[in-house]
Design a protein around this motif. Structure first.
Motif, PDB file in Angstrom:
ATOM      1  N   PRO A  34       9.109  14.221   5.725  1.00 58.66           N
ATOM      2  CA  PRO A  34       8.018  13.777   6.661  1.00 58.66           C
ATOM      3  C   PRO A  34       7.002  13.495   7.257  1.00 58.66           C
ATOM      4  O   PRO A  34       6.278  12.702   7.265  1.00 58.66           O
ATOM      5  N   VAL A  35       6.061  14.603   6.691  1.00 58.44           N
ATOM      6  CA  VAL A  35       4.520  15.159   6.986  1.00 58.44           C
ATOM      7  C   VAL A  35       4.528  14.122   5.585  1.00 58.44           C
ATOM      8  O   VAL A  35       3.369  13.889   5.331  1.00 58.44           O
ATOM      9  N   GLU A  36       4.895  14.460   5.148  1.00 58.86           N
ATOM     10  CA  GLU A  36       3.988  13.955   3.304  1.00 58.86           C
ATOM     11  C   GLU A  36       4.455  12.260   3.463  1.00 58.86           C
ATOM     12  O   GLU A  36       3.354  12.030   2.822  1.00 58.86           O
ATOM     13  N   LEU A  37       5.931  11.593   3.751  1.00 57.99           N
ATOM     14  CA  LEU A  37       5.626  10.438   4.346  1.00 57.99           C
ATOM     15  C   LEU A  37       4.371   9.819   4.590  1.00 57.99           C
ATOM     16  O   LEU A  37       4.185   8.857   4.339  1.00 57.99           O
ATOM     17  N   ALA A  38       4.591  10.436   5.823  1.00 59.84           N
ATOM     18  CA  ALA A  38       2.986  10.312   6.573  1.00 59.84           C
ATOM     19  C   ALA A  38       1.841  10.099   6.137  1.00 59.84           C
ATOM     20  O   ALA A  38       1.024   9.370   6.166  1.00 59.84           O
ATOM     21  N   ALA A  39       1.223  11.395   5.397  1.00 55.99           N
ATOM     22  CA  ALA A  39       0.248  11.224   4.573  1.00 55.99           C
ATOM     23  C   ALA A  39       0.459  10.002   3.376  1.00 55.99           C
ATOM     24  O   ALA A  39      -0.999   9.799   3.494  1.00 55.99           O
ATOM     25  N   ALA A  40       1.831   9.607   3.190  1.00 58.42           N
ATOM     26  CA  ALA A  40       1.752   8.221   2.201  1.00 58.42           C
ATOM     27  C   ALA A  40       0.886   7.166   3.294  1.00 58.42           C
ATOM     28  O   ALA A  40      -0.260   5.804   2.172  1.00 58.42           O
ATOM     29  N   GLY A  59       0.757  -1.366   0.194  1.00 58.37           N
ATOM     30  CA  GLY A  59       0.004  -0.028   0.144  1.00 58.37           C
ATOM     31  C   GLY A  59       0.958   1.153  -0.038  1.00 58.37           C
ATOM     32  O   GLY A  59       0.548   2.372  -0.815  1.00 58.37           O
ATOM     33  N   VAL A  60       2.208   0.795   0.627  1.00 57.11           N
ATOM     34  CA  VAL A  60       2.801   2.334   0.985  1.00 57.11           C
ATOM     35  C   VAL A  60       3.415   2.784  -1.335  1.00 57.11           C
ATOM     36  O   VAL A  60       3.974   3.748  -0.815  1.00 57.11           O
ATOM     37  N   ALA A  61       4.141   1.640  -1.062  1.00 58.12           N
ATOM     38  CA  ALA A  61       4.410   1.663  -2.567  1.00 58.12           C
ATOM     39  C   ALA A  61       3.770   2.383  -3.794  1.00 58.12           C
ATOM     40  O   ALA A  61       4.027   3.166  -4.344  1.00 58.12           O
ATOM     41  N   TRP A  62       2.585   1.183  -3.566  1.00 57.35           N
ATOM     42  CA  TRP A  62       1.081   2.450  -4.037  1.00 57.35           C
ATOM     43  C   TRP A  62       0.782   3.963  -4.528  1.00 57.35           C
ATOM     44  O   TRP A  62       1.187   4.462  -4.947  1.00 57.35           O
ATOM     45  N   ALA A  63       1.193   3.907  -2.924  1.00 61.65           N
ATOM     46  CA  ALA A  63       0.765   5.760  -2.579  1.00 61.65           C
ATOM     47  C   ALA A  63       1.734   6.268  -2.639  1.00 61.65           C
ATOM     48  O   ALA A  63       1.414   8.167  -3.466  1.00 61.65           O
ATOM     49  N   LEU A  64       3.153   5.825  -2.737  1.00 60.05           N
ATOM     50  CA  LEU A  64       4.027   6.821  -2.619  1.00 60.05           C
ATOM     51  C   LEU A  64       3.845   6.955  -4.547  1.00 60.05           C
ATOM     52  O   LEU A  64       4.682   8.040  -5.010  1.00 60.05           O
ATOM     53  N   ALA A  65       3.707   6.328  -4.882  1.00 62.64           N
ATOM     54  CA  ALA A  65       4.092   6.360  -6.504  1.00 62.64           C
ATOM     55  C   ALA A  65       2.240   7.339  -6.949  1.00 62.64           C
ATOM     56  O   ALA A  65       2.664   8.057  -8.322  1.00 62.64           O
ATOM     57  N   VAL A 125      -5.529   3.532   4.668  1.00 66.36           N
ATOM     58  CA  VAL A 125      -7.421   4.252   4.725  1.00 66.36           C
ATOM     59  C   VAL A 125      -7.563   3.393   3.661  1.00 66.36           C
ATOM     60  O   VAL A 125      -8.536   2.733   3.491  1.00 66.36           O
ATOM     61  N   GLU A 126      -6.841   3.303   2.016  1.00 65.35           N
ATOM     62  CA  GLU A 126      -7.172   3.257   0.873  1.00 65.35           C
ATOM     63  C   GLU A 126      -6.581   2.096   0.414  1.00 65.35           C
ATOM     64  O   GLU A 126      -7.879   1.295  -0.072  1.00 65.35           O
ATOM     65  N   ALA A 127      -5.501   1.745   0.953  1.00 60.34           N
ATOM     66  CA  ALA A 127      -5.184   0.553   0.475  1.00 60.34           C
ATOM     67  C   ALA A 127      -5.346  -1.191   1.128  1.00 60.34           C
ATOM     68  O   ALA A 127      -5.917  -1.536   0.437  1.00 60.34           O
ATOM     69  N   VAL A 128      -5.526  -0.674   2.137  1.00 60.44           N
ATOM     70  CA  VAL A 128      -5.185  -1.714   3.241  1.00 60.44           C
ATOM     71  C   VAL A 128      -6.911  -1.549   4.100  1.00 60.44           C
ATOM     72  O   VAL A 128      -7.804  -3.047   4.176  1.00 60.44           O
ATOM     73  N   GLY A 129      -7.705  -0.362   4.045  1.00 62.35           N
ATOM     74  CA  GLY A 129      -9.084  -0.154   4.028  1.00 62.35           C
ATOM     75  C   GLY A 129      -9.588  -0.067   5.171  1.00 62.35           C
ATOM     76  O   GLY A 129     -10.885  -0.390   6.175  1.00 62.35           O
TER      77      GLY A 129
END
Ligand code: GLA
Length: 398
Positions: A165-171, A103-109, A177-181
């Motif tokens: 760090p704040v942008e990484l926390a947001a990702a 999910g993190v890899a997806w959100a960062l992309a 929320v979105e990838a894991v649900g």
């Protein structure tokens, strides 16, 4: 009896595990911590205030880049590895523990100006017990996010400037929320990225404005004990979403965007319209926000020894108004308080997980023993009592 974590000891075995699975050295290793929330519970999904601290328990991730678009994940705690294609990631696409790093890899992309990932091999070692309410999932997300951002930053100069760090926390939050649900707030990812040794983080979850507040436990002669009840998280996801829905519904009744915008008086005036349990759910949130502001003021005055009554009031509110406690948490809080803690409360989402107790240093052993005895008398599994200190946020360790 009281366990003290030592993450640095786990680095060597993790690097060995990486070499054994992947057949080469990792490009680096990253650590991200779990957290204990001092006060401000179930306030972070209605724009409210929280006051968490990072702890030395967390997740270590050894990572190496690949250039074939694959994301391969192993965990020293999980039997199943995952072999995924980066271009096939997205909400609900991956099941099990690997949904978090994927999910993190997806959100960062997805992130604006985000990372261009060529692929990764990742081996993680988590020391935060899953289900203890100490944010093992945020630690896993944040260790992955920092590793992926730094490694893709090597590929493309300047990427890190845009992904602080704040942008990484947001990702990481978006991943959960979105990838894991899991419809959580942003507290856990923010403290895992921004924690500082010796400090709690006063966070406005609406604006993401953050203030580091000193929490000098040793100097004040205090200890912070975490009591992992080891009670199974009962119904946590469904009940969490249900509380969130009730709090959002209360905001609509009050005609405010979020309960952050309501005062305790507004809530009491709308008692009839809110009904039961709506009134109690809303009452918890607005009063808890006020308690966080008071707690932050006490830390600014260097008076952590006066936090006790706020912690106690928070627990009563979570137990009776929000109804997210459980018998094990109530037993831990009562036993700690009766044996000399200045204050104690459940921490995290509730329905199991951990309680915290603020304790004069000289009573640490007595409180720990009293909690164990109370659990035995009640016929509960023995809890784990952990001494914690405010620790640093996500960082590279090798
Ligand atoms: C969980 C969530 C957080 C927060 C707490 C309750 O830890 O992940 O966002 O809502 O519960 O305060």
């Amino acid at each position: 009896m009281i366990r003290i974590p030592r993450p640095s000891r786990r680095l060597g075995p993790l690097l060995d595990a990486f070499r054994a699975r992947v057949g080469r050295d990792p490009d680096g290793a990253w650590f991200a911590p779990g957290r204990v929330n001092l006060i401000g519970e179930h306030t972070d999904y209605s724009g409210g205030f929280v006051l968490p601290l990072a702890i030395e328990y967390g997740v270590l991730a050894a990572v190496a880049r690949r250039d074939d678009g694959r994301l391969r994940c192993w965990s020293l705690q999980e039997p199943e590895p995952a072999d995924l294609r980066l271009d096939e990631l997205g909400p609900g696409k991956v099941q099990g523990w690997a949904a978090y790093p994927a999910g993190v890899a997806w959100a960062l992309a997805q992130a604006d100006g985000g990372a261009e990932l060529g692929g990764m091999d990742l081996v993680v070692d988590g020391e935060v017990p899953a289900g203890a309410g100490l944010s093992s999932s945020a630690a896993l997300e944040c260790a992955t996010a920092l590793a992926l951002a730094e490694l893709s930053g090597l590929q493309r100069a300047g990427a890190l400037d845009r992904l602080g760090p704040v942008e990484l926390a947001a990702a990481a939050h978006r991943a959960e929320v979105e990838a894991v649900g899991m419809p959580c707030g942003v507290m856990d990812q923010m403290i895992s990225m921004l924690g500082q040794p010796g400090h709690a983080l006063f966070l406005d979850t609406r604006t993401l404005e953050a203030e580091q507040l000193p929490l000098p436990l040793d100097e004040a002669g205090l200890r912070l004990l975490v009591i992992d009840t080891r009670a199974p998280h009962r119904l946590v996801e469904g009940a969490y979403g249900e509380r969130r829905a009730a709090i959002e519904a209360a905001a609509r009744v009050l005609g405010v965007a979020e309960l952050r915008d309501a005062t305790p008086a507004m809530v009491e005036d709308a008692a009839d319209a809110l009904g039961d349990p709506g009134l109690r759910r809303a009452r918890h949130v607005v009063r808890e926000n006020a308690r966080v502001l008071e707690a932050a003021a006490l830390l600014r005055e260097a008076a952590p020894d006066r936090l006790g009554p706020l912690l106690a009031a928070s627990h009563v509110s979570l137990r009776d108004d929000l109804e997210v406690s459980c018998p094990e948490l109530d037993t831990a809080v009562a036993a700690a308080t009766d044996s000399g803690a200045l204050g104690a409360r459940m921490t995290g989402a509730g329905f199991g997980g951990s309680a915290l107790a603020l304790v004069p240093a000289e009573l640490e052993e007595r409180v720990g023993a009293a909690v164990l005895a109370a659990f035995e008398a009640a016929g509960f599994r023995p809890p784990e009592v952990i001494g914690v200190r405010p620790a640093g946020g996500a960082r590279r360790v090798a």
